[in-house]
Write a protein that holds these residues in place. Structure first.
Motif, PDB file in Angstrom:
ATOM      1  N   SER A   1       8.896  17.659   1.854  1.00 38.55           N
ATOM      2  CA  SER A   1       7.906  17.018   0.987  1.00 38.55           C
ATOM      3  C   SER A   1       8.279  17.175  -0.481  1.00 38.55           C
TER       4      SER A   1
ATOM      5  N   ASN B   1       6.063  10.765   0.888  1.00 40.37           N
ATOM      6  CA  ASN B   1       6.836  10.815   2.131  1.00 40.37           C
ATOM      7  C   ASN B   1       7.008   9.424   2.742  1.00 40.37           C
TER       8      ASN B   1
ATOM      9  N   SER C   1       1.040  13.556  -1.656  1.00 40.15           N
ATOM     10  CA  SER C   1       2.170  14.078  -0.902  1.00 40.15           C
ATOM     11  C   SER C   1       2.570  13.136   0.233  1.00 40.15           C
TER      12      SER C   1
END
Length: 230
Positions: A22, A82, A78
């Motif tokens: 991440s 991704n 986050s």
């Protein structure tokens, strides 16, 4: 003493791997949005710190709208990085709105961290005090005194039954076998020889093992001179 062997926690290893991936995705997205150099490395740290701060607030003070709001904002940032770096977004041609969001993130993260750190937790509502269902009644001097029940008069004695001239005849003595009388006389003589006293009916009954009425009849036979019993 031997030192314990180092144990590897699978959950911790998985957390390190997920955090590293991440972190890399956020770095790549920030660099593609024009944040080069050390600034691209600062973005993943900012997102992860905001996520951890919101989670600690949830664990410490319980669920609240503030903590859940900033936790979801950091989680979307986050997860969005991704997904964006998974091939769905051309990192060589980042849209303008994404560059604006990346540039505005530091101010947004600073505001969220400040609110999480300095906003007091919502106090739990205190239940209302239970009022006494029975109100206090002041004494009233005008109330009548309680009436006590009158004691009942004693019932007159029943008339005495007239005396009869004939009296009931005494109960007839139970017949006693002569052999039992002779045995009882030996027991009585032995008792008199040992104690110096005449044997009483209770002791005689206990020694012979006979019922009380039969022991009384035997005691009456013993008071007669020997040879006069029937």
């Amino acid at each position: 003493m031997a030192r314990p062997a180092l144990r590897i926690d699978a959950v911790l290893v998985q957390a390190v791997i997920a955090g590293a991936l991440s972190f890399a995705h956020l770095h790549d997205l920030a660099a593609a949005a024009g944040q080069t150099g050390w600034k691209a490395w600062a973005y993943p740290v900012s997102v992860d710190l905001l996520l951890v701060a919101a989670w600690r607030r949830l664990r410490a003070d319980g669920p609240s709208r503030l903590a859940w709001c900033w936790f979801l904002i950091a989680l979307v940032a986050s997860l969005g990085a991704n997904i964006a770096t998974a091939g769905l977004l051309d990192l060589d041609d980042v849209p303008a709105w994404l560059s604006i969001l990346v540039a505005a993130w530091p101010a947004l993260a600073f505001m969220g961290g400040t609110l999480l750190a300095h906003t007091p937790a919502d106090p739990a509502p205190t239940p209302p005090a239970l009022s006494d269902p029975t109100p206090d009644i002041p004494p009233d001097d005008t109330q009548p005194e309680p009436v006590t029940a009158a004691e009942p008069e004693p019932a007159p004695d029943p008339p005495a039954a007239p005396a009869t001239e004939q009296t009931s005849a005494p109960p007839t003595a139970a017949p006693v076998p002569a052999a039992l009388v002779e045995h009882a006389r030996k027991v009585a003589d032995d008792h008199h020889a040992r104690t110096g006293r005449r044997i009483d009916p209770d002791t005689l009954r206990a020694r012979l093992g006979v019922p009380p009425h039969l022991a009384d009849a035997i005691a009456a036979q013993l008071t007669r001179p020997e040879g006069s019993h029937t």
